[in-house]
Design an enzyme around this catalytic site. Structure first.
Site, short mmCIF file in Angstrom:
data_model
loop_
_atom_site.label_atom_id
_atom_site.label_comp_id
_atom_site.label_asym_id
_atom_site.label_seq_id
_atom_site.Cartn_x
_atom_site.Cartn_y
_atom_site.Cartn_z
N THR A 129 0.71 -0.73 -0.16
CA THR A 129 0.27 0.18 -0.03
C THR A 129 0.55 1.10 -0.24
O THR A 129 2.17 1.18 0.41
CB THR A 129 -1.00 -0.03 1.31
OG1 THR A 129 -1.59 1.22 0.88
CG2 THR A 129 -0.21 0.55 2.48
N ASN A 167 -0.65 3.90 0.94
CA ASN A 167 -2.05 4.55 1.44
C ASN A 167 -1.07 5.15 3.11
O ASN A 167 -1.84 4.15 4.13
CB ASN A 167 -3.20 3.96 1.62
CG ASN A 167 -4.24 5.11 2.80
OD1 ASN A 167 -4.43 5.10 3.72
ND2 ASN A 167 -5.74 4.98 1.59
N LYS A 192 -3.44 3.74 5.90
CA LYS A 192 -3.47 2.42 6.27
C LYS A 192 -2.01 1.88 7.16
O LYS A 192 -2.14 1.12 7.81
CB LYS A 192 -3.43 1.72 4.97
CG LYS A 192 -5.50 1.61 4.57
CD LYS A 192 -5.10 0.68 2.71
CE LYS A 192 -5.87 1.30 2.14
NZ LYS A 192 -6.01 0.16 0.16
N ASP A 231 -7.45 -3.21 0.26
CA ASP A 231 -8.76 -2.98 -0.74
C ASP A 231 -10.43 -2.62 0.20
O ASP A 231 -10.06 -3.69 0.78
CB ASP A 231 -8.33 -3.68 -2.05
CG ASP A 231 -9.43 -2.79 -3.22
OD1 ASP A 231 -8.35 -1.96 -3.36
OD2 ASP A 231 -10.57 -2.48 -3.65
N SER A 232 -10.22 -1.46 0.27
CA SER A 232 -11.10 -1.26 0.61
C SER A 232 -11.84 0.07 0.53
O SER A 232 -11.88 0.26 -0.15
CB SER A 232 -10.51 -1.30 2.56
OG SER A 232 -8.99 -0.11 2.81
N TYR A 240 -12.90 8.47 4.74
CA TYR A 240 -14.34 8.85 5.16
C TYR A 240 -14.64 9.09 6.96
O TYR A 240 -15.87 8.94 7.18
CB TYR A 240 -15.28 7.54 4.29
CG TYR A 240 -14.99 8.40 2.83
CD1 TYR A 240 -16.17 8.81 2.56
CD2 TYR A 240 -14.50 7.17 2.38
CE1 TYR A 240 -16.22 9.36 0.89
CE2 TYR A 240 -14.27 7.37 1.15
CZ TYR A 240 -15.09 8.48 -0.09
OH TYR A 240 -15.03 8.01 -1.04
N ASP A 241 -13.36 8.88 7.70
CA ASP A 241 -13.51 9.03 9.02
C ASP A 241 -14.22 9.46 9.46
O ASP A 241 -15.03 9.70 10.74
CB ASP A 241 -12.76 8.65 9.34
CG ASP A 241 -11.90 7.23 9.19
OD1 ASP A 241 -12.39 6.21 9.32
OD2 ASP A 241 -11.13 6.82 9.33
N LYS A 298 -9.90 2.53 17.14
CA LYS A 298 -10.39 2.21 15.61
C LYS A 298 -9.99 0.76 15.70
O LYS A 298 -10.36 -0.02 14.96
CB LYS A 298 -9.24 3.44 14.92
CG LYS A 298 -10.34 2.77 13.24
CD LYS A 298 -10.09 4.20 12.43
CE LYS A 298 -10.30 3.56 10.97
NZ LYS A 298 -10.13 4.08 9.56
N HIS A 306 -13.19 -2.27 10.23
CA HIS A 306 -13.37 -3.50 9.44
C HIS A 306 -12.23 -3.65 8.98
O HIS A 306 -11.59 -5.45 8.70
CB HIS A 306 -13.83 -2.72 7.35
CG HIS A 306 -12.48 -1.21 7.22
ND1 HIS A 306 -12.73 0.03 8.75
CD2 HIS A 306 -12.30 -1.04 6.61
CE1 HIS A 306 -12.58 0.58 7.85
NE2 HIS A 306 -12.24 0.92 6.65
#
Ligand code: ITT
Length: 200
Positions: free
Chosen positions: A7, A9, A12, A69-70, A154-155, A175, A180
Site C-alpha cells: 500500500t 496509503n 492504512k 483493498d477497502s 471518510y472517517d 479504531k 473493518h
C-alpha cells in the site's frame, strides 16, 4: 521480523503499524521501495483488487505480501462509492473532495436512510503461490457534518451509533478494536505463524 504491505496509503500504514507492533513485527510498505511498481486495480470486487496488489508486488519482491483493498458502501447510493472510494471525486484522490462529494450526493437524505458500512478485503500472498483473502466490515451512519481529526478517508463522516462517536474521533488503538480492517486482520490470525516461518 518484518511484514510487507502493498500500500501507499499513509492512513492504512499507520493502522497496520499499530496492529503489528503488538505482535513484534515491523511494517514495511511500498513507500519504502526505491522503485514505483504499478498495480492495475481493475477488479470488480474488493477481494479481486486486494489479490492483484498482493500478487503483483509479492512476485516482484519475492516475499510474502499483505494487501488491503477497502472502501465505503452507502445504502442510499446502492453501495457506492464501493471499490471506487479512493477516487470518488476524481483521480486526484483527495479525502476532502471525496467527503464533500459524499455529502452532496446524500443531501436531503434523512439520518435513518444514511446507513453505510466500511469494507476491507485483505489478501495474503505467499511465495509458494498461495493466496488467501478475507473480508471485514464495520456498520455506521453517514453524518451531515464532518467531525474529528484522527484516521483518514471518510472517517470524519462515519458515525458509530454504539459509541456515539465519529470514526475520526477514535485513536488508532480504539479504531483497531472495531474497524473493518481490524475485523479482517483477526480473520487472518491463523496465517501469522506461517508468515513468521517464511520471514525469518
Ligand atoms: P492503496 O491501494 O495503495 O492501498 P488506496 O487509498 O488507493 O491505497 P483503496 O483503493 O483500497 O486504497 O481505497 C481505499 C479508500 O477507501 C480510501 O482511500 C478511503 O477513501 C476509503 N477507506 C478505506 N478504509 C478506510 C478507513 O478505515 N477510514 C476511512 N476511509 C477508508
Amino acid at each position: 521480523k518484518e511484514i510487507f504491505i502493498a500500500t501507499r496509503n499513509k492512513g492504512k500504514i499507520a493502522e497496520f503499524k499499530a496492529f503489528f507492533q503488538q505482535k513484534g513485527l515491523t511494517v514495511k510498505s511500498l513507500l519504502d521501495l526505491p522503485e514505483e511498481i504499478d498495480v492495475v486495480e481493475d477488479g470488480n470486487t474488493f477481494e479481486d483488487n486486494a489479490m492483484k496488489k498482493a500478487e503483483t508486488i509479492g512476485k516482484r519482491i519475492g516475499k510474502a505480501v499483505l494487501a488491503d483493498d477497502s472502501g465505503l458502501e452507502v445504502d442510499a447510493l446502492n453501495g457506492k462509492p464501493g471499490i471506487f472510494s479512493a477516487r470518488y471525486a476524481g483521480e486526484a484522490k483527495s479525502d476532502e473532495a471525496n467527503n464533500k462529494k459524499l455529502l452532496t450526493e446524500l443531501s436531503g437524505v434523512p439520518d435513518k436512510d444514511r446507513t453505510a458500512r466500511f469494507v476491507c478485503a485483505l489478501a495474503i500472498y505467499f511465495p509458494t503461490g498461495k493466496v488467501k483473502t478475507v473480508r471485514g466490515t464495520c456498520d455506521g451512519i453517514i453524518s451531515q457534518t464532518l467531525e474529528g481529526d484522527h484516521g483518514f478517508g471518510y472517517d470524519p463522516l462515519f458515525y458509530l451509533p454504539q459509541l456515539d462517536k465519529m470514526m475520526a474521533e477514535l485513536t488508532k488503538e480504539e479504531k483497531n478494536k472495531l474497524s473493518h480492517r481490524a475485523n479482517a486482520l483477526v480473520k487472518l490470525a491463523d496465517y501469522w505463524e506461517e508468515w513468521s516461518k517464511e520471514n525469518i
